[in-house]
Design a protein around this motif. Structure first.
Motif, PDB file in Angstrom:
ATOM      1  N   PRO A 132       3.499 -20.747  -1.797  1.00 16.59           N
ATOM      2  CA  PRO A 132       2.508 -19.748  -1.382  1.00 16.59           C
ATOM      3  C   PRO A 132       2.512 -19.532   0.132  1.00 16.59           C
ATOM      4  CG  PRO A 132       1.438 -21.825  -1.816  1.00 16.59           C
ATOM      5  CD  PRO A 132       2.888 -22.010  -2.183  1.00 16.59           C
ATOM      6  N   THR A 133       2.083 -18.350   0.522  1.00 15.82           N
ATOM      7  CA  THR A 133       1.945 -18.049   1.939  1.00 15.82           C
ATOM      8  C   THR A 133       0.648 -18.656   2.455  1.00 15.82           C
ATOM      9  OG1 THR A 133       0.741 -16.002   1.537  1.00 15.82           O
ATOM     10  CG2 THR A 133       3.152 -15.851   1.631  1.00 15.82           C
ATOM     11  N   LYS A 134       0.473 -18.631   3.762  1.00  7.60           N
ATOM     12  CA  LYS A 134      -0.748 -19.166   4.370  1.00  7.60           C
ATOM     13  C   LYS A 134      -1.980 -18.419   3.848  1.00  7.60           C
ATOM     14  CE  LYS A 134      -2.898 -19.961   8.841  1.00  7.60           C
ATOM     15  NZ  LYS A 134      -2.825 -19.737  10.281  1.00  7.60           N
ATOM     16  N   GLU A 135      -1.867 -17.076   3.746  1.00  5.48           N
ATOM     17  CA  GLU A 135      -2.985 -16.257   3.272  1.00  5.48           C
ATOM     18  C   GLU A 135      -3.366 -16.614   1.830  1.00  5.48           C
ATOM     19  OE1 GLU A 135      -4.152 -11.625   2.300  1.00  5.48           O
ATOM     20  OE2 GLU A 135      -2.215 -12.048   3.218  1.00  5.48           O
ATOM     21  N   ILE A 136      -2.364 -16.813   0.980  1.00  5.85           N
ATOM     22  CA  ILE A 136      -2.641 -17.160  -0.420  1.00  5.85           C
ATOM     23  C   ILE A 136      -3.331 -18.514  -0.498  1.00  5.85           C
ATOM     24  CG2 ILE A 136      -1.547 -17.756  -2.619  1.00  5.85           C
ATOM     25  CD1 ILE A 136       0.481 -15.536  -2.092  1.00  5.85           C
ATOM     26  N   LYS A 137      -2.891 -19.461   0.311  1.00  2.00           N
ATOM     27  CA  LYS A 137      -3.534 -20.780   0.338  1.00  2.00           C
ATOM     28  C   LYS A 137      -4.987 -20.670   0.785  1.00  2.00           C
ATOM     29  CE  LYS A 137       0.469 -23.714   1.263  1.00  2.00           C
ATOM     30  NZ  LYS A 137       1.124 -24.586   2.234  1.00  2.00           N
ATOM     31  N   GLU A 138      -5.224 -19.886   1.843  1.00  3.76           N
ATOM     32  CA  GLU A 138      -6.584 -19.735   2.368  1.00  3.76           C
ATOM     33  C   GLU A 138      -7.516 -19.070   1.360  1.00  3.76           C
ATOM     34  OE1 GLU A 138      -6.022 -17.560   5.996  1.00  3.76           O
ATOM     35  OE2 GLU A 138      -5.298 -19.321   7.095  1.00  3.76           O
ATOM     36  N   ARG A 139      -6.986 -18.129   0.583  1.00  6.61           N
ATOM     37  CA  ARG A 139      -7.799 -17.408  -0.391  1.00  6.61           C
ATOM     38  C   ARG A 139      -7.846 -18.107  -1.745  1.00  6.61           C
ATOM     39  NH1 ARG A 139      -6.029 -11.384  -0.473  1.00  6.61           N
ATOM     40  NH2 ARG A 139      -7.826 -11.265  -1.828  1.00  6.61           N
ATOM     41  N   HIS A 140      -7.127 -19.241  -1.886  1.00  2.00           N
ATOM     42  CA  HIS A 140      -7.097 -20.037  -3.118  1.00  2.00           C
ATOM     43  C   HIS A 140      -6.652 -19.198  -4.319  1.00  2.00           C
ATOM     44  CE1 HIS A 140      -9.000 -23.251  -0.916  1.00  2.00           C
ATOM     45  NE2 HIS A 140      -9.939 -22.408  -0.523  1.00  2.00           N
ATOM     46  N   LEU A 141      -5.581 -18.414  -4.137  1.00  2.00           N
ATOM     47  CA  LEU A 141      -5.054 -17.575  -5.206  1.00  2.00           C
ATOM     48  C   LEU A 141      -3.862 -18.260  -5.877  1.00  2.00           C
ATOM     49  CD1 LEU A 141      -5.100 -14.117  -3.399  1.00  2.00           C
ATOM     50  CD2 LEU A 141      -6.722 -14.964  -5.102  1.00  2.00           C
TER      51      LEU A 141
END
Length: 116
Positions: A23-32
């Motif tokens: 996952p990308t950083k954004e996906i990790k931050e958004r818990h997707l």
């Protein structure tokens, strides 16, 4: 609002045949969830049995080369139908194309499922 059974079927199939990818950083931050489908529409068409002849087409099988001609025609039609269905899912924001297909090299597109 109505449910399109072909869209639901394709989305379910894609979800069942996806895999996780980094996952990308954004996906990790958004818990997707990270779910990637890249087997292509021909694989899906074969799994759905969309390339098999039916109805009046069965008579064509008995002609010389009939089955091959018929299966190629049906496969092209099935791929076109699945492509249109995927486009509708993409417009609805349920899937996202992250790599376009390369037809010359026979490389299917990569689709990210946006379910979460």
């Amino acid at each position: 609002m109505t449910l399109d059974s072909m869209q639901m079927c394709l989305l379910q199939f894609m979800a069942l045949t996806t895999y996780d990818f980094p996952p990308t950083k954004e996906i990790k931050e958004r818990h997707l969830p990270c779910r990637l489908y890249e087997r292509g529409w021909e694989y899906a068409a074969r799994q759905f049995g969309m390339w098999l002849p039916g109805g009046e087409e069965v008579q064509e099988i008995f002609k010389e080369g009939g089955m091959q001609r018929l299966s190629e025609k049906n496969m092209k039609s099935a791929i076109r139908r699945l492509s249109v269905t995927a486009k509708k899912l993409e417009e609805a924001g349920l899937i996202k194309c992250i790599r376009k297909a390369d037809i010359q090299r026979n490389i299917p597109a990569k689709w990210l499922l946006m379910l979460g």
